[in-house]
Design a protein around this motif. Sequence first.
Motif, PDB file in Angstrom:
ATOM      1  N   GLY A  61      15.612   4.939  -0.853  1.00 45.03           N
ATOM      2  CA  GLY A  61      14.715   4.297   0.123  1.00 45.03           C
ATOM      3  C   GLY A  61      15.222   2.922   0.495  1.00 45.03           C
ATOM      4  N   GLU A  62      15.691   2.224  -0.520  1.00 49.24           N
ATOM      5  CA  GLU A  62      16.183   0.867  -0.292  1.00 49.24           C
ATOM      6  C   GLU A  62      17.472   0.889   0.551  1.00 49.24           C
ATOM      7  N   GLN A  63      18.311   1.896   0.286  1.00 49.00           N
ATOM      8  CA  GLN A  63      19.571   1.984   1.036  1.00 49.00           C
ATOM      9  C   GLN A  63      19.310   2.267   2.516  1.00 49.00           C
ATOM     10  N   VAL A  64      18.329   3.121   2.782  1.00 46.15           N
ATOM     11  CA  VAL A  64      18.011   3.423   4.183  1.00 46.15           C
ATOM     12  C   VAL A  64      17.327   2.203   4.827  1.00 46.15           C
ATOM     13  N   SER A  65      16.442   1.538   4.049  1.00 46.83           N
ATOM     14  CA  SER A  65      15.780   0.309   4.553  1.00 46.83           C
ATOM     15  C   SER A  65      16.811  -0.714   4.992  1.00 46.83           C
ATOM     16  N   GLU A  66      17.821  -0.856   4.174  1.00 47.84           N
ATOM     17  CA  GLU A  66      18.886  -1.837   4.422  1.00 47.84           C
ATOM     18  C   GLU A  66      19.543  -1.581   5.785  1.00 47.84           C
ATOM     19  N   MET A  67      19.829  -0.315   6.048  1.00 40.48           N
ATOM     20  CA  MET A  67      20.441   0.046   7.335  1.00 40.48           C
ATOM     21  C   MET A  67      19.507  -0.344   8.480  1.00 40.48           C
ATOM     22  N   PHE A  68      18.230  -0.040   8.274  1.00 40.93           N
ATOM     23  CA  PHE A  68      17.234  -0.342   9.298  1.00 40.93           C
ATOM     24  C   PHE A  68      17.173  -1.851   9.545  1.00 40.93           C
TER      25      PHE A  68
ATOM     26  N   ASP B  25       9.346 -12.629   8.732  1.00 44.50           N
ATOM     27  CA  ASP B  25       9.055 -13.856   7.980  1.00 44.50           C
ATOM     28  C   ASP B  25       8.095 -13.648   6.813  1.00 44.50           C
ATOM     29  N   ASN B  26       7.501 -12.497   6.734  1.00 42.49           N
ATOM     30  CA  ASN B  26       6.524 -12.248   5.678  1.00 42.49           C
ATOM     31  C   ASN B  26       7.042 -11.116   4.775  1.00 42.49           C
ATOM     32  N   LYS B  27       7.449 -11.493   3.571  1.00 41.83           N
ATOM     33  CA  LYS B  27       8.120 -10.546   2.672  1.00 41.83           C
ATOM     34  C   LYS B  27       7.303  -9.272   2.416  1.00 41.83           C
ATOM     35  N   LYS B  28       6.030  -9.477   2.168  1.00 41.39           N
ATOM     36  CA  LYS B  28       5.148  -8.347   1.843  1.00 41.39           C
ATOM     37  C   LYS B  28       5.007  -7.405   3.047  1.00 41.39           C
ATOM     38  N   LYS B  29       4.783  -8.046   4.212  1.00 39.78           N
ATOM     39  CA  LYS B  29       4.647  -7.287   5.460  1.00 39.78           C
ATOM     40  C   LYS B  29       5.926  -6.497   5.745  1.00 39.78           C
ATOM     41  N   LEU B  30       7.064  -7.171   5.534  1.00 42.98           N
ATOM     42  CA  LEU B  30       8.367  -6.562   5.822  1.00 42.98           C
ATOM     43  C   LEU B  30       8.592  -5.342   4.928  1.00 42.98           C
ATOM     44  N   SER B  31       8.289  -5.493   3.649  1.00 39.92           N
ATOM     45  CA  SER B  31       8.501  -4.408   2.703  1.00 39.92           C
ATOM     46  C   SER B  31       7.637  -3.192   3.093  1.00 39.92           C
ATOM     47  N   LYS B  32       6.404  -3.454   3.478  1.00 38.55           N
ATOM     48  CA  LYS B  32       5.490  -2.367   3.870  1.00 38.55           C
ATOM     49  C   LYS B  32       6.003  -1.694   5.155  1.00 38.55           C
TER      50      LYS B  32
ATOM     51  N   LEU C 106       9.106  -1.654   6.361  1.00 41.39           N
ATOM     52  CA  LEU C 106      10.340  -0.895   6.142  1.00 41.39           C
ATOM     53  C   LEU C 106      10.040   0.448   5.475  1.00 41.39           C
ATOM     54  N   LYS C 107       9.126   0.394   4.512  1.00 42.60           N
ATOM     55  CA  LYS C 107       8.788   1.629   3.809  1.00 42.60           C
ATOM     56  C   LYS C 107       8.222   2.665   4.788  1.00 42.60           C
ATOM     57  N   GLU C 108       7.348   2.195   5.670  1.00 44.15           N
ATOM     58  CA  GLU C 108       6.768   3.115   6.663  1.00 44.15           C
ATOM     59  C   GLU C 108       7.854   3.720   7.556  1.00 44.15           C
ATOM     60  N   LYS C 109       8.751   2.852   7.985  1.00 45.68           N
ATOM     61  CA  LYS C 109       9.820   3.309   8.883  1.00 45.68           C
ATOM     62  C   LYS C 109      10.715   4.332   8.183  1.00 45.68           C
ATOM     63  N   VAL C 110      11.077   4.027   6.932  1.00 47.13           N
ATOM     64  CA  VAL C 110      11.973   4.925   6.197  1.00 47.13           C
ATOM     65  C   VAL C 110      11.282   6.265   5.946  1.00 47.13           C
TER      66      VAL C 110
ATOM     67  N   PRO D 289      11.598  16.322   1.887  1.00 43.56           N
ATOM     68  CA  PRO D 289      10.230  16.529   1.422  1.00 43.56           C
ATOM     69  C   PRO D 289       9.711  15.353   0.592  1.00 43.56           C
ATOM     70  N   ASP D 290       8.401  15.231   0.501  1.00 47.61           N
ATOM     71  CA  ASP D 290       7.755  14.165  -0.285  1.00 47.61           C
ATOM     72  C   ASP D 290       8.389  12.809  -0.016  1.00 47.61           C
ATOM     73  N   ALA D 291       8.430  12.462   1.244  1.00 47.17           N
ATOM     74  CA  ALA D 291       9.164  11.269   1.655  1.00 47.17           C
ATOM     75  C   ALA D 291       8.794  10.023   0.845  1.00 47.17           C
ATOM     76  N   ALA D 292       7.487   9.810   0.630  1.00 51.07           N
ATOM     77  CA  ALA D 292       7.064   8.582  -0.050  1.00 51.07           C
ATOM     78  C   ALA D 292       7.596   8.553  -1.489  1.00 51.07           C
ATOM     79  N   GLU D 293       7.569   9.706  -2.128  1.00 58.48           N
ATOM     80  CA  GLU D 293       8.024   9.792  -3.522  1.00 58.48           C
ATOM     81  C   GLU D 293       9.553   9.653  -3.599  1.00 58.48           C
ATOM     82  N   LEU D 294      10.185  10.242  -2.613  1.00 58.74           N
ATOM     83  CA  LEU D 294      11.650  10.260  -2.574  1.00 58.74           C
ATOM     84  C   LEU D 294      12.246   8.861  -2.437  1.00 58.74           C
TER      85      LEU D 294
END
Length: 345
Positions: A118-125, A137-144, A146-150, A160-165
């Motif tokens: 998830g982190e590797q794909v986030s990084e690309m994004f 500018d908001n770390k918490k907002k950004l993390s949320k 990126l997770k949604e986008k990934v 499958p099970d994207a959130a878990e994956l």
Amino acid sequence: MTEATANTQDVILDIKNLKVNFYTYEGVVKALDGIDLSIYKGESFGLVGETGCGKSVTVRSVMRLIEEPGKIVEGEIFYKGNDVLKLKEKEIRKLRGAKMTMIFQDPMTFLNPVIQIGEQVSEMFLIHQKIQKDILDNKKKLSKYLKEKVVEIFDLVKLPDAAELFKRYPHELSGGMRQRVLIAMSIAADPDIIIADEATTALDVTIQAQILNLLNKLKKDLGRTLIFVTHNLGIVAEMCDRVAVLYGGQIAEVAETKALFVDPIHPYTQGLLRSIPLLHKPKDLLDSIDGVVPNLVNPPSGCRFHPRCPLKEDICAQERPKLVKVLPEHWVHCHVKQREYEGKV
Ligand SMILES: Nc1ncnc2c1ncn2[C@@H]1O[C@H](COP(=O)(O)OP(=O)(O)O)[C@@H](O)[C@H]1O
Ligand code: SF4
Ligand SMILES: [Mg+2]
């Protein structure tokens, strides 16, 4: 413009007279001998030919990934009008992720084994996509965010099970799933061109079909340009709008897929297709034609196919043919066929 680009379609990638050598102890391997190719925006283009004919070297040249002892010795590669070969290293690095990505046979070469996928794909994004400043500018907002986008992208590539994956590491996934992660990384980078170099060769047939369908969907839904590099004619027949056949570092023929399969013109393509009893059956090219792949340290002069060609004439060993348009959207690299079709377009 090369003759292969003389059309009204939108050319996204234009390769002209590309020559690549490898300087080895055995001598200079003349791997590519003047490749001319134009890829249209939004198409899926197949690059086929026997092992060692120069498919990977061609696409690696496009990405400027030719390494020692290899060297691009001549030619131009225009991406949207700019010569990739003239870009600075910094510019080419940017282009590689953002505009063109490549999916290889072995995803592990590109996945970091100690970082959650998830982190590797986030990084690309994060690197390649524009993100609103208030989110950045908001770390918490950004993390949320990126997770949604990934997770969205994982869903798109049918992981499958994207959130878990998201929290999994590459070694915890199967080969097919890793390949999907790589495609997810490609989508996250939002490139114009996705190059798949034998990307599905190592996967079993069902998974292979799923991945290929997925790539085709990206082309249709997101308008991406796909370049399939494969030695498997079945994949080309099913997946590609147009195809180029390579032989010994030269382009033999470029045509719309249907035209190439139904009415091949180059003697090499004709031989290749004659040797396949059922077109819908995927078939390796390796053992389809008599004779051997040419030695590229001392390649045959002129047309490199001449030692194996049933139509060979004296001129074939003396002069390299030009890639000539013989019919609408159909180019052939052959003296005899050029003459035969003279005046037909
Ligand atoms: N690192 C290398 N060193 C020497 N020769 C190479 C190297 N990489 C490729 N070649 C030469 O370039 C030719 C084309 O290779 P490649 O593009 O990888 O073929 P393929 O069509 O199977 O992808 C090969 O026949 C080989 O002779
Ligand atoms: S140029 Fe000559 S050797 Fe080459 S494919 Fe044509 S006929 Fe055969
Ligand atoms: Mg290859």
